[in-house]
Design a protein around this motif. Structure first.
Motif, PDB file in Angstrom:
ATOM      1  N   ASP A  22      32.890  11.616  35.648  1.00  0.00           N
ATOM      2  CA  ASP A  22      31.471  11.648  35.280  1.00  0.00           C
ATOM      3  C   ASP A  22      30.972  10.326  34.711  1.00  0.00           C
ATOM      4  OD1 ASP A  22      30.976  14.253  36.100  1.00  0.00           O
ATOM      5  OD2 ASP A  22      31.669  15.095  34.197  1.00  0.00           O
ATOM      6  N   ALA A  24      29.163   7.188  34.556  1.00  0.00           N
ATOM      7  CA  ALA A  24      28.041   6.600  35.307  1.00  0.00           C
ATOM      8  C   ALA A  24      28.291   5.130  35.631  1.00  0.00           C
ATOM      9  CB  ALA A  24      26.746   6.748  34.509  1.00  0.00           C
ATOM     10  N   ARG A  53      22.819  10.481  35.351  1.00  0.00           N
ATOM     11  CA  ARG A  53      23.464  10.460  34.046  1.00  0.00           C
ATOM     12  C   ARG A  53      22.870   9.405  33.111  1.00  0.00           C
ATOM     13  NH1 ARG A  53      25.786  12.837  37.682  1.00  0.00           N
ATOM     14  NH2 ARG A  53      27.406  14.390  37.397  1.00  0.00           N
ATOM     15  N   GLU A  54      22.329   8.356  33.691  1.00  0.00           N
ATOM     16  CA  GLU A  54      21.749   7.263  32.895  1.00  0.00           C
ATOM     17  C   GLU A  54      20.354   6.911  33.448  1.00  0.00           C
ATOM     18  OE1 GLU A  54      22.950   5.894  30.200  1.00  0.00           O
ATOM     19  OE2 GLU A  54      24.924   6.865  30.238  1.00  0.00           O
TER      20      GLU A  54
END
Length: 168
Positions: A22, A24, A53-54
Protein backbone atom coordinates in the motif's frame (compact mmCIF):
# COMPACT_ATOMS: atom_id res chain seq x y z
CA UNK A 1 16.31 4.99 -11.61
CA UNK A 2 18.33 8.22 -11.73
CA UNK A 3 20.92 6.52 -13.93
CA UNK A 4 18.31 5.21 -16.36
CA UNK A 5 18.71 1.60 -15.24
CA UNK A 6 14.99 0.93 -15.56
CA UNK A 7 15.08 -2.88 -15.26
CA UNK A 8 17.11 -2.73 -12.09
CA UNK A 9 14.96 0.05 -10.61
CA UNK A 10 11.78 -1.86 -11.42
CA UNK A 11 13.08 -5.02 -9.72
CA UNK A 12 14.08 -3.10 -6.59
CA UNK A 13 10.74 -1.25 -6.37
CA UNK A 14 8.75 -4.43 -7.03
CA UNK A 15 10.64 -6.28 -4.28
CA UNK A 16 10.02 -3.43 -1.84
CA UNK A 17 6.37 -3.26 -2.86
CA UNK A 18 5.87 -6.93 -1.99
CA UNK A 19 6.65 -5.96 1.61
CA UNK A 20 4.66 -2.69 1.48
CA UNK A 21 1.86 -3.16 -1.06
CA UNK A 22 0.00 0.00 0.00
CA UNK A 23 3.03 2.30 -0.15
CA UNK A 24 2.08 5.21 -2.40
CA UNK A 25 5.68 6.35 -2.89
CA UNK A 26 6.71 2.93 -4.21
CA UNK A 27 3.72 2.81 -6.56
CA UNK A 28 4.61 6.30 -7.77
CA UNK A 29 8.24 5.39 -8.47
CA UNK A 30 7.16 2.19 -10.24
CA UNK A 31 4.84 4.33 -12.36
CA UNK A 32 7.72 6.60 -13.34
CA UNK A 33 9.76 3.55 -14.34
CA UNK A 34 6.83 2.06 -16.29
CA UNK A 35 6.39 5.35 -18.18
CA UNK A 36 10.11 5.40 -19.01
CA UNK A 37 9.77 1.85 -20.35
CA UNK A 38 6.73 2.93 -22.43
CA UNK A 39 4.35 0.80 -20.44
CA UNK A 40 1.93 3.70 -20.06
CA UNK A 41 -1.20 1.71 -19.16
CA UNK A 42 0.65 0.14 -16.23
CA UNK A 43 2.09 3.52 -15.26
CA UNK A 44 -1.37 5.09 -15.29
CA UNK A 45 -2.72 2.42 -12.92
CA UNK A 46 0.23 2.85 -10.56
CA UNK A 47 -0.17 6.64 -10.52
CA UNK A 48 -3.92 6.33 -9.85
CA UNK A 49 -3.19 3.90 -7.00
CA UNK A 50 -0.65 6.32 -5.52
CA UNK A 51 -2.93 9.33 -6.01
CA UNK A 52 -5.80 7.57 -4.25
CA UNK A 53 -3.55 7.28 -1.19
CA UNK A 54 -1.84 10.66 -1.52
CA UNK A 55 -4.36 13.00 -3.24
CA UNK A 56 -2.40 16.15 -2.36
CA UNK A 57 0.92 15.01 -3.79
CA UNK A 58 1.60 17.41 -6.66
CA UNK A 59 4.38 15.20 -8.07
CA UNK A 60 2.00 12.27 -8.49
CA UNK A 61 -0.65 14.54 -10.04
CA UNK A 62 1.93 15.92 -12.47
CA UNK A 63 3.31 12.50 -13.36
CA UNK A 64 -0.20 11.17 -14.04
CA UNK A 65 -0.83 14.16 -16.31
CA UNK A 66 2.45 13.54 -18.13
CA UNK A 67 1.53 9.86 -18.50
CA UNK A 68 -1.67 10.93 -20.23
CA UNK A 69 0.38 13.24 -22.48
CA UNK A 70 2.62 10.32 -23.46
CA UNK A 71 -0.52 8.37 -24.38
CA UNK A 72 -1.83 11.25 -26.50
CA UNK A 73 -4.75 11.82 -24.12
CA UNK A 74 -4.27 15.56 -24.09
CA UNK A 75 -7.53 16.66 -22.48
CA UNK A 76 -6.91 14.41 -19.47
CA UNK A 77 -3.26 15.45 -19.42
CA UNK A 78 -4.22 19.12 -19.31
CA UNK A 79 -6.63 18.53 -16.41
CA UNK A 80 -4.02 16.89 -14.18
CA UNK A 81 -1.14 19.15 -15.22
CA UNK A 82 -3.23 22.26 -14.47
CA UNK A 83 -4.04 20.78 -11.08
CA UNK A 84 -0.34 20.23 -10.35
CA UNK A 85 0.44 23.83 -11.37
CA UNK A 86 -2.27 25.10 -9.01
CA UNK A 87 -0.72 23.01 -6.25
CA UNK A 88 2.84 24.23 -6.98
CA UNK A 89 2.74 27.31 -9.22
CA UNK A 90 6.50 27.86 -8.98
CA UNK A 91 7.44 24.40 -10.22
CA UNK A 92 9.13 24.85 -13.62
CA UNK A 93 8.76 21.20 -14.62
CA UNK A 94 5.02 21.30 -14.03
CA UNK A 95 4.72 24.50 -16.07
CA UNK A 96 6.79 23.08 -18.93
CA UNK A 97 4.77 19.86 -18.99
CA UNK A 98 1.55 21.86 -19.19
CA UNK A 99 3.11 23.98 -21.95
CA UNK A 100 3.91 20.83 -23.94
CA UNK A 101 0.31 19.69 -23.75
CA UNK A 102 -1.10 23.09 -24.67
CA UNK A 103 1.34 23.36 -27.57
CA UNK A 104 0.29 19.97 -28.89
CA UNK A 105 -3.32 21.09 -28.62
CA UNK A 106 -2.46 24.05 -30.88
CA UNK A 107 -2.90 26.60 -28.10
CA UNK A 108 0.41 28.35 -28.76
CA UNK A 109 -0.10 31.59 -26.76
CA UNK A 110 -1.11 29.56 -23.68
CA UNK A 111 1.79 27.16 -24.21
CA UNK A 112 4.27 30.02 -24.43
CA UNK A 113 2.81 31.59 -21.28
CA UNK A 114 3.41 28.34 -19.38
CA UNK A 115 6.91 27.94 -20.81
CA UNK A 116 7.69 31.54 -19.78
CA UNK A 117 6.36 30.90 -16.28
CA UNK A 118 8.67 27.89 -16.10
CA UNK A 119 11.80 29.66 -17.26
CA UNK A 120 13.09 32.52 -19.36
CA UNK A 121 12.07 33.70 -22.83
CA UNK A 122 14.90 31.89 -24.62
CA UNK A 123 13.92 28.61 -22.97
CA UNK A 124 10.25 29.27 -23.78
CA UNK A 125 11.16 29.67 -27.46
CA UNK A 126 13.30 26.53 -27.32
CA UNK A 127 10.45 24.54 -25.77
CA UNK A 128 8.00 25.80 -28.38
CA UNK A 129 10.49 24.76 -31.07
CA UNK A 130 10.46 21.27 -29.56
CA UNK A 131 6.65 21.15 -29.84
CA UNK A 132 6.78 22.28 -33.46
CA UNK A 133 9.55 19.79 -34.25
CA UNK A 134 7.51 16.91 -32.83
CA UNK A 135 4.66 18.00 -35.13
CA UNK A 136 7.06 18.08 -38.10
CA UNK A 137 6.53 21.83 -38.45
CA UNK A 138 10.15 22.41 -39.39
CA UNK A 139 10.05 26.07 -40.39
CA UNK A 140 8.18 27.14 -37.23
CA UNK A 141 10.59 25.08 -35.17
CA UNK A 142 13.65 26.65 -36.77
CA UNK A 143 12.19 30.13 -36.26
CA UNK A 144 11.72 29.45 -32.54
CA UNK A 145 15.31 28.20 -32.30
CA UNK A 146 16.42 31.43 -34.00
CA UNK A 147 14.27 33.45 -31.58
CA UNK A 148 15.91 31.69 -28.64
CA UNK A 149 19.37 32.47 -30.03
CA UNK A 150 18.47 36.11 -30.70
CA UNK A 151 17.51 36.42 -27.04
CA UNK A 152 20.41 34.35 -25.73
CA UNK A 153 23.24 33.77 -28.21
CA UNK A 154 24.84 31.34 -25.74
CA UNK A 155 21.81 29.00 -25.66
CA UNK A 156 23.73 25.83 -26.48
CA UNK A 157 20.74 23.51 -26.93
CA UNK A 158 19.04 25.92 -29.35
CA UNK A 159 22.27 26.34 -31.33
CA UNK A 160 22.81 22.56 -31.54
CA UNK A 161 19.19 21.89 -32.47
CA UNK A 162 19.16 24.57 -35.16
CA UNK A 163 22.41 23.22 -36.60
CA UNK A 164 20.89 19.77 -36.66
CA UNK A 165 17.80 21.05 -38.47
CA UNK A 166 19.91 22.95 -40.97
CA UNK A 167 22.00 19.83 -41.62
CA UNK A 168 18.86 17.72 -41.94
Amino acid sequence: EKGGQWDKARRVYEDLRKREPDNAALAHRLGVVADAERRHGEAEQLFLFALEREPNDAQIVNDLGYCYYLQGRLTQAEQYLRQSVVMQPGNARFRNNLGLVLGHMGRVPEALAEFRAGGNEADAQFNMAFVYASQERTEESKQCFRNALAIDPTHRRAREALASFEEY
